[in-house]
Design a protein around this motif. Structure first.
Motif, short mmCIF file in Angstrom:
data_model
loop_
_atom_site.label_atom_id
_atom_site.label_comp_id
_atom_site.label_asym_id
_atom_site.label_seq_id
_atom_site.Cartn_x
_atom_site.Cartn_y
_atom_site.Cartn_z
N LEU A 394 0.93 -1.20 -0.03
CA LEU A 394 -0.05 0.01 0.07
C LEU A 394 0.97 1.16 -0.09
O LEU A 394 1.83 1.31 0.70
N MET A 395 0.58 2.11 -1.05
CA MET A 395 1.59 3.35 -0.90
C MET A 395 0.43 4.48 -0.73
O MET A 395 -0.74 4.53 -1.47
N MET A 396 0.91 5.50 0.22
CA MET A 396 -0.13 6.62 0.06
C MET A 396 0.59 8.03 0.19
O MET A 396 1.71 7.90 0.73
N ASP A 397 -0.10 8.94 -0.42
CA ASP A 397 0.33 10.41 -0.20
C ASP A 397 -0.51 11.31 0.23
O ASP A 397 -1.63 11.20 -0.06
N LEU A 398 -0.13 11.99 1.26
CA LEU A 398 -1.07 12.88 1.93
C LEU A 398 -1.90 13.99 0.89
O LEU A 398 -1.14 14.51 0.42
N ASP A 399 -2.90 14.24 1.30
CA ASP A 399 -3.62 15.30 0.66
C ASP A 399 -3.22 16.60 1.26
O ASP A 399 -3.26 16.92 2.55
N GLN A 431 -3.81 -4.94 13.94
CA GLN A 431 -4.27 -5.98 12.99
C GLN A 431 -3.73 -7.26 13.66
O GLN A 431 -2.90 -7.42 13.99
N ARG A 432 -4.61 -8.17 13.14
CA ARG A 432 -4.64 -9.53 13.95
C ARG A 432 -4.24 -10.72 12.86
O ARG A 432 -3.33 -11.32 12.98
N HIS A 433 -4.71 -10.31 11.65
CA HIS A 433 -4.66 -11.40 10.71
C HIS A 433 -3.29 -11.24 9.58
O HIS A 433 -2.92 -12.27 9.12
N VAL A 434 -2.83 -9.98 10.00
CA VAL A 434 -1.45 -10.02 9.05
C VAL A 434 -0.67 -9.24 9.88
O VAL A 434 -0.92 -8.61 11.09
N SER A 435 0.51 -9.07 9.50
CA SER A 435 1.62 -8.45 10.13
C SER A 435 2.32 -7.43 9.43
O SER A 435 3.14 -7.31 8.79
N PRO A 436 1.79 -6.21 9.26
CA PRO A 436 2.21 -5.16 8.38
C PRO A 436 3.23 -4.38 8.91
O PRO A 436 3.34 -4.43 10.15
N GLN A 437 3.96 -3.74 7.82
CA GLN A 437 5.10 -3.05 8.17
C GLN A 437 4.87 -1.67 7.79
O GLN A 437 4.92 -1.74 6.27
N VAL A 438 4.95 -0.59 8.51
CA VAL A 438 4.81 0.85 7.69
C VAL A 438 6.07 1.53 7.64
O VAL A 438 7.18 1.02 8.26
N ALA A 439 6.31 2.28 6.59
CA ALA A 439 7.53 3.12 6.09
C ALA A 439 7.49 4.06 5.75
O ALA A 439 6.21 4.51 5.01
N ARG A 440 8.28 5.05 5.91
CA ARG A 440 8.16 6.64 5.37
C ARG A 440 9.20 6.60 4.04
O ARG A 440 10.23 6.34 4.20
N LEU A 441 8.54 6.80 2.85
CA LEU A 441 9.41 6.73 1.75
C LEU A 441 10.23 8.03 1.20
O LEU A 441 11.22 8.17 0.78
N GLY A 442 9.64 9.14 2.02
CA GLY A 442 10.31 10.39 1.58
C GLY A 442 9.05 11.37 1.47
O GLY A 442 7.93 11.05 1.03
N GLY A 443 9.27 12.62 1.89
CA GLY A 443 8.25 13.59 1.87
C GLY A 443 7.08 13.23 2.75
O GLY A 443 7.19 13.10 3.84
N ASP A 444 5.95 13.45 1.78
CA ASP A 444 4.82 13.18 2.67
C ASP A 444 4.01 11.75 2.11
O ASP A 444 2.97 11.35 2.02
N GLU A 445 5.19 10.81 1.72
CA GLU A 445 4.74 9.53 1.28
C GLU A 445 5.07 8.53 2.07
O GLU A 445 6.18 8.25 2.55
N PHE A 446 3.99 7.37 2.48
CA PHE A 446 4.21 6.23 3.26
C PHE A 446 3.97 4.98 2.56
O PHE A 446 2.98 5.05 1.52
N ALA A 447 4.26 4.04 3.03
CA ALA A 447 4.06 2.68 2.38
C ALA A 447 3.66 1.74 3.59
O ALA A 447 4.42 1.57 4.53
N VAL A 448 3.03 0.66 3.13
CA VAL A 448 2.70 -0.40 4.06
C VAL A 448 3.03 -1.72 3.37
O VAL A 448 2.26 -1.78 2.39
#
Length: 805
Positions: A394-399, A431-448
């Motif tokens: 999952l990749m997200m960019d803040l509005d 979260q119970r069913h998955v083991s997600p890992q979040v990261a900051r890719l740079g600027g206001d971009e995050f990835a899971v």
């Protein structure tokens, strides 16, 4: 000694520096010698010109003295007064004797009637007679006169002395040759080579006398002849295998012919003493280089050998051996370096751990960074391949984060990013069913990273993240509403390697931000759309460079007078392959990509050119130009607009800038600032497509606008729709109550024309009057336009029926 070694480089460097310094010194000294020598020669030549003029003056004085003695001789005066044949012989004898005493080449008597009566050389006398006669008056007034005469290309110094008893009864004329004797006298006095020259336009230069040898004189004259023009300052000559610096001195003019003297000084002789010094310097330089070479070798050995030992120790440190012995007993810089090596060993181990942390962690949020995320993603992909499983990203960019950063400052933005990271970590920890890992890719971009997850789980988590981020954040007593666009991509459905998955998730993320529709799963059609967008952007830029855009205008008519009062500027794209491209096909994309700013600048420039042509024809029209949301956000727009007006020498009143309600409401504060600055310049502003947006009357009241344009969707069906009639009438009244001019778009029939006129609408535009036409056809259309005749407008039947209901 190996050339690549430090020792050899030190030796080479020292020797190169020494040689360079010595050579530069020699060049500077040599240049100084040449400069000093030339200055000395220049001074000698200046003095020489003064001396030569003095010699000429002395010769002239000698001639004048001899002539004056003869002119006052009693027997000579008596002989002139008797004027018989015997006295003529006496006169001629006196002239010959007097001329011989002062070495004059010619002596003659000019009678009171101003013609030559007696001469010792008739041929010369005939040649000199015109010049002599022109000097008689000056000689009589000044008790004698002297000048330069040129006879048979040879210069002579000439003196004219009046004979008075007591009135003037004649004139004595004597000449003195300016030849090699005078040049020799000059050489003896000044040591300068002297050459007497004459010049005439046909034959050029002729050497009359010179202190140079005969063959050398010819070479000097040839070099002088080769010069493009007569030199006025010092110049160089090569004579008798030596280089000379020379100067030309004009001594007289006789008609088209001129007499000059060339003074020359040998440069070699002037620099002879300096050259001995230069040879000594060269010898000292060579000796200094030899001594420096020995010293540099010894110095290099003293520096390089301890460094070689330190290099061996550094190699052991590279291999992880921190126990090597280092000699720190020296008290110089090498010893300090050894001590620094010894201290470095302790710091390396501590820093290795810190460097590893910084290389793979984001310092602001303490989340994994892009490099660490890629490592984790590659490991997850490896496990998924072994177990035939799935991995989703999952990749997200803040509005609106950039806007928050610009308005509130970078420190506020950093704090906001930390809060977002905390929210994401808390959400993912639950979260119970998955083991997600979040990261900051740079600027206001995050990835899971979601290893072993399904697409449904990825969608569900994306929805939770979107909901979490939609909750406003509280920071420094400020409530911030952000949100995010989320893209989803997974293995093996979309990609097989980490970089590809991240790229696909990013494409899906931008699609989500564009659609404003929560999370978007990657699809190949999205990528094709991106390629098409990229292609369209390239074509737009090329179209601007190739001048494929065309300016069209739609006239605006005043309902009361029926006259053309303005025109709306419109852009058309004439594509070389696709033909005419409608604005609806490229204007929205231009706004989305930011290309609209360049397009608006083009329309403004073309509109300004149209205004200039209309002014030249004596026609004053107001040209309306549409501004987009991005144009209003450009804080430099007022300055650019002012620059264009000054460059085109136009008044701001020539333009009306149109903005839509939605463009204003996107960022009301910045839009209001831009509009206020434009309004202060004197340009009129118009609200375009009024009634289709969502602006409040409070903003409309505050904005510095002059005009309200009713959207054509309310005007087109006025003949059949009573509701549209009521809306249009109310809008006109509203505009007038606010002190605004009201313009109706979409006037496509005469009936609508008369309806709008009866409602007191100010201006209109539409297909009834004219479709958009090329800007260069506007003048022709204006000549052909005729307003409809006024008629009484009945109340629409549909309107009354609607009201009855």
């Amino acid at each position: 000694m190996h050339f690549r070694s430090l020792e050899s480089r030190i030796v080479t460097l020292f020797l190169a520096l020494i040689v360079a310094v010595q050579v530069i010194g020699l060049l500077v000294i040599q240049r100084g010698i040449d400069s000093n020598a030339r200055q000395s020669i220049s001074s000698e030549l200046n003095n020489g010109t003064k001396v030569f003029r003095r010699l000429l003056d002395q010769n002239a004085q000698s001639l004048r003295f001899g002539a004056r003695l003869l002119a006052r001789d009693t027997a000579f005066l008596a002989a002139i007064g008797n004027n018989d044949e015997g006295d003529r012989a006496t006169i001629e004898s006196a002239l010959v004797n007097s001329g011989r005493r002062i070495k004059a080449t010619l002596t003659m008597l000019v009678s009171a009637e101003r013609h030559v009566s007696v001469s010792t050389n008739n041929a010369q006398a005939a040649a000199l007679e015109p010049l002599v006669l022109s000097m008689l008056d000056a000689a009589e007034q000044g008790d004698g006169a002297n000048g330069i005469a040129i006879v048979e290309r040879r210069p002579y110094q000439i003196v004219v002395m009046p004979i008075k008893a007591p009135i003037t009864i004649g004139w004595i004329v004597m000449t003195f040759p300016i030849d090699r004797q005078l040049a020799t006298d000059m050489r003896e006095v000044t040591s300068l080579h002297t050459t007497i020259l004459t010049h005439d336009p046909k034959n050029g230069w002729l050497a009359v006398g010179s202190t140079f040898l005969a063959p050398s004189v010819g070479a000097a004259v040839e070099q002088l002849q080769a010069l493009p023009q007569v030199p006025t300052g010092p110049f160089d000559l090569t004579v008798e295998a030596s280089k000379y610096n020379a100067r030309l001195l004009s001594i007289g003019q006789d008609g088209p012919q001129s007499a000059s003297v060339m003074l020359a000084r040998s440069i070699d002789e002037a620099t002879e003493d300096y050259q001995r010094l230069e040879r000594w310097l060269i010898g000292l330089t060579l000796a200094g280089i030899a001594v420096s070479a020995v010293a540099s070798v010894l110095t290099a050995k003293r520096i390089a050998q301890p460094l070689s030992q330190l290099a061996v120790t550094a190699k052991r440190l590279e291999e992880g051996d921190y126990q090597g012995q280092i000699d720190v007993t020296r008290q110089d810089e090498i010893g300090a370096l050894a001590h620094a090596f010894d201290s470095m060993r302790d710091g390396i181990a501590r820093r290795e751990q810190e460097i590893s942390r910084l290389a793979y962690r984001d310092t602001l949020t303490n989340l994994p960074n892009r490099a660490q995320f890629l490592r984790l993603l590659n490991e997850a992909l490896g496990e998924a391949r072994k177990q035939d499983g799935c991995v989703y990203v999952l990749m997200m960019d803040l509005d609106r984060f950039k806007h928050v950063n610009d308005v509130m400052g970078q420190s506020f933005g950093d704090a906001l990013l930390r809060q977002v990271a905390d929210r994401l970590q808390k959400l993912l920890a639950s979260q119970r069913h998955v083991s997600p890992q979040v990261a900051r890719l740079g600027g206001d971009e995050f990835a899971v990273l979601l290893p072993g997850a399904t697409l449904e789980q990825a969608r569900s988590l994306a929805a939770d993240i979107a909901q979490t981020l939609e909750t406003p954040l509280s920071l420094d007593d400020q409530m911030v509403d952000i949100g995010a666009g989320i893209g989803i991509a997974g293995y093996p459905a979309h990609g097989a390697d980490a970089e590809a998955l991240l790229s696909m998730a990013e494409v899906a993320m931008y699609a989500a931000k564009l659609r404003n529709d929560g999370a978007v799963v990657y699809d190949s059609s999205i990528d094709k759309g991106s390629e098409q967008s990229l292609s369209l952007l390239t074509e737009l830029r090329t179209a601007l460079e190739r001048d494929e855009f065309r300016l069209f205008v739609q006239p605006k008519i005043h309902f009361d007078t029926g006259k053309v009062v303005g025109a709306e500027a419109l852009v058309r794209w004439v594509h070389p392959e696709r033909g005419n491209v409608f604005p609806d096909e490229f204007i929205p994309f231009a706004e989305q990509t930011g290309f609209i700013r360049k397009l608006t600048r083009w329309v403004l420039e073309q509109s300004a050119a149209l205004c200039q042509s209309l002014d030249a024809a004596g026609i004053q029209l107001k040209v309306s130009v549409n501004l987009s949301t991005r144009d209003l956000m450009d804080q430099d727009l007022p300055a650019k607009f002012r620059d264009m007006l000054e460059r085109r020498r136009l008044s701001a009143a020539s333009f009306c800038l149109e903005i839509t309600e939605s463009a204003i409401m996107d960022d009301p504060v910045r839009a209001e600032q831009t509009l206020a600055r434009l309004h202060a310049m004197g340009v009129e502003l118009s609200i375009d497509d009024f009634g289709t947006g969502y602006s409040s009357l409070a903003y409309l009241k505050r904005l510095p606008v002059n005009e309200l344009k009713i959207d054509k969707s309310f005007v087109l069906n006025m003949e059949s729709d009573a509701g549209d009639v009521m809306i249009v009438r109310s809008t006109i009244q509203l505009g007038h109550n606010l002190g605004l001019r009201v313009v109706a778009e979409g006037v496509e029939s005469e009936a609508v024309w008369h309806q709008l006129k009866s409602m007191n609408c100010d201006q209109g535009q539409g297909y009834y009057m004219s479709r958009p036409i090329p800007a260069d056809q506007l003048l022709l259309w204006m000549q052909q336009w005729r307003a409809p005749e006024p008629v009484s407008v009945p109340v629409p039947v549909v309107a009354s029926l609607t009201l009855a209901k």
